[in-house]
Design a protein around this motif. Structure first.
Motif, PDB file in Angstrom:
ATOM      1  N   ALA A 128       0.860  -1.196   0.000  1.00 49.20           N
ATOM      2  CA  ALA A 128       0.000   0.000   0.000  1.00 49.20           C
ATOM      3  C   ALA A 128       0.886   1.233   0.000  1.00 49.20           C
ATOM      4  O   ALA A 128       1.465   1.591   1.027  1.00 49.20           O
ATOM      5  CB  ALA A 128      -0.922   0.002   1.220  1.00 49.20           C
ATOM      6  N   VAL A 133      -2.922   5.412  -2.349  1.00 51.41           N
ATOM      7  CA  VAL A 133      -4.038   5.511  -1.398  1.00 51.41           C
ATOM      8  C   VAL A 133      -4.532   6.941  -1.215  1.00 51.41           C
ATOM      9  O   VAL A 133      -5.736   7.187  -1.131  1.00 51.41           O
ATOM     10  CB  VAL A 133      -3.630   4.897  -0.046  1.00 51.41           C
ATOM     11  CG1 VAL A 133      -4.706   5.142   1.020  1.00 51.41           C
ATOM     12  CG2 VAL A 133      -3.379   3.397  -0.199  1.00 51.41           C
ATOM     13  N   LEU A 158      -9.445   9.138  -1.219  1.00 54.48           N
ATOM     14  CA  LEU A 158      -8.762   8.011  -0.600  1.00 54.48           C
ATOM     15  C   LEU A 158      -9.196   6.715  -1.265  1.00 54.48           C
ATOM     16  O   LEU A 158     -10.376   6.530  -1.584  1.00 54.48           O
ATOM     17  CB  LEU A 158      -9.080   7.930   0.896  1.00 54.48           C
ATOM     18  CG  LEU A 158      -8.485   9.006   1.802  1.00 54.48           C
ATOM     19  CD1 LEU A 158      -9.104   8.918   3.193  1.00 54.48           C
ATOM     20  CD2 LEU A 158      -6.968   8.870   1.891  1.00 54.48           C
ATOM     21  N   TYR A 160      -9.862   3.054  -0.371  1.00 58.45           N
ATOM     22  CA  TYR A 160     -10.097   2.378   0.898  1.00 58.45           C
ATOM     23  C   TYR A 160     -10.718   1.001   0.686  1.00 58.45           C
ATOM     24  O   TYR A 160     -11.341   0.726  -0.345  1.00 58.45           O
ATOM     25  CB  TYR A 160     -10.984   3.234   1.818  1.00 58.45           C
ATOM     26  CG  TYR A 160     -12.281   3.707   1.221  1.00 58.45           C
ATOM     27  CD1 TYR A 160     -13.440   2.943   1.321  1.00 58.45           C
ATOM     28  CD2 TYR A 160     -12.362   4.945   0.574  1.00 58.45           C
ATOM     29  CE1 TYR A 160     -14.642   3.391   0.785  1.00 58.45           C
ATOM     30  CE2 TYR A 160     -13.549   5.393   0.038  1.00 58.45           C
ATOM     31  CZ  TYR A 160     -14.688   4.613   0.148  1.00 58.45           C
ATOM     32  OH  TYR A 160     -15.870   5.053  -0.393  1.00 58.45           O
ATOM     33  N   TYR A 240      -4.134  -1.585   2.021  1.00 65.78           N
ATOM     34  CA  TYR A 240      -4.581  -0.190   2.057  1.00 65.78           C
ATOM     35  C   TYR A 240      -3.903   0.650   3.145  1.00 65.78           C
ATOM     36  O   TYR A 240      -3.700   1.844   2.945  1.00 65.78           O
ATOM     37  CB  TYR A 240      -6.099  -0.124   2.252  1.00 65.78           C
ATOM     38  CG  TYR A 240      -6.875  -0.727   1.113  1.00 65.78           C
ATOM     39  CD1 TYR A 240      -7.281   0.043   0.021  1.00 65.78           C
ATOM     40  CD2 TYR A 240      -7.201  -2.089   1.103  1.00 65.78           C
ATOM     41  CE1 TYR A 240      -7.978  -0.515  -1.039  1.00 65.78           C
ATOM     42  CE2 TYR A 240      -7.894  -2.655   0.039  1.00 65.78           C
ATOM     43  CZ  TYR A 240      -8.283  -1.864  -1.022  1.00 65.78           C
ATOM     44  OH  TYR A 240      -8.979  -2.420  -2.081  1.00 65.78           O
TER      45      TYR A 240
END
Length: 249
Positions: A128, A133, A158, A160, A240
């Motif tokens: 991630a 992200v 974002l 997610y 993430y």
């Protein structure tokens, strides 16, 4: 063949050394399988001894970085973090142009602009990255360690995981001296926001500015939560959750 007596357990090849696991033990050998006694005494293996010495120093430097980050590290890291960092620090060590082979140091390599550029932006969770992200600009005040993300729309900016309802953002500031092994760190409080279309200005402020000598590391943590009956549960999502070294000074 020799047994690897180190707190870092590795498998793979670095320069002309091969690290592997056999019957529960971690071992090290040259590619040709030369006995350890000969490696440690034969003038023909002087270069190998130099590589092994620098490997040990690099491994200690990597552990020191990870230890200095403290409580943030367990929130976002991957299983290959130690080996990924060791490979990077090996490149940084090579930038030490003032020390003899076998004595080159990560700390001297980091005093160069190229060394800092290699470590800056390092993602402690290789699955991630911050770039994947977070899709919003941020600013860092390097004097105070404050990170600001203006008008963050969490649901839009974002990436997610499924099931996440909230995001937590937190910053860290570290002062780290490689030569003495002394470090000090400080963190902001948690900033937990719902994943929705409301714009929110995020200001992450370390509780204190760490004192001491050495390098300054600034870090940004992004992790995701699921709210159930008013309680926030961390998702610990390996794909993430982000911990990024956004700057080193």
């Amino acid at each position: 063949m020799g047994k690897l007596n180190s707190f870092i357990k590795l498998e793979g090849t670095l320069n002309d050394l091969t690290f592997y696991k056999s019957q529960g033990n971690y071992l090290v050998r040259t590619k040709g399988g030369v006995p350890k006694k000969r490696i440690m005494s034969d003038p023909a293996f002087a270069r190998t001894r130099e590589n092994f010495s620098e490997f040990s120093t690099n491994a200690k430097s990597g552990k020191l970085i990870r230890d200095s980050i403290g409580i943030l590290l367990n929130r976002a890291k991957d299983s290959k973090l130690s080996s990924r960092m060791l490979q990077l620090l090996n490149q940084i060590k090579d930038l030490d142009s003032s020390s003899k082979r076998g004595k080159r140091k990560v700390s001297i390599g980091l005093n160069t602009a190229a060394g800092k550029a290699l470590l800056k932006g390092f993602d402690f969770n290789g699955r991630a990255s911050l770039a994947n992200v977070l899709h919003a600009p941020y600013t860092l005040d390097s004097t105070t360690g404050v990170i600001t993300i203006a008008d963050l729309v969490t649901a839009q900016q974002l990436l997610y995981p499924e099931g996440a309802t909230h995001v937590n953002l937190r910053c860290g500031m570290v002062k780290l001296d490689f030569d003495s092994g002394i470090f000090a760190n400080s963190y902001s409080t948690d900033t937990i926001l719902p994943l929705d279309d409301t714009a929110a200005s995020v200001v992450l402020t370390p509780t204190v500015v760490p004192g001491g000598s050495g390098f300054q590391l600034n870090l940004l943590l992004i992790e995701f939560y699921q709210e159930v009956n008013g309680i926030q549960y961390p998702l610990r999502s390996g794909n993430y959750n982000v911990l990024n070294l956004i700057d080193i000074i």
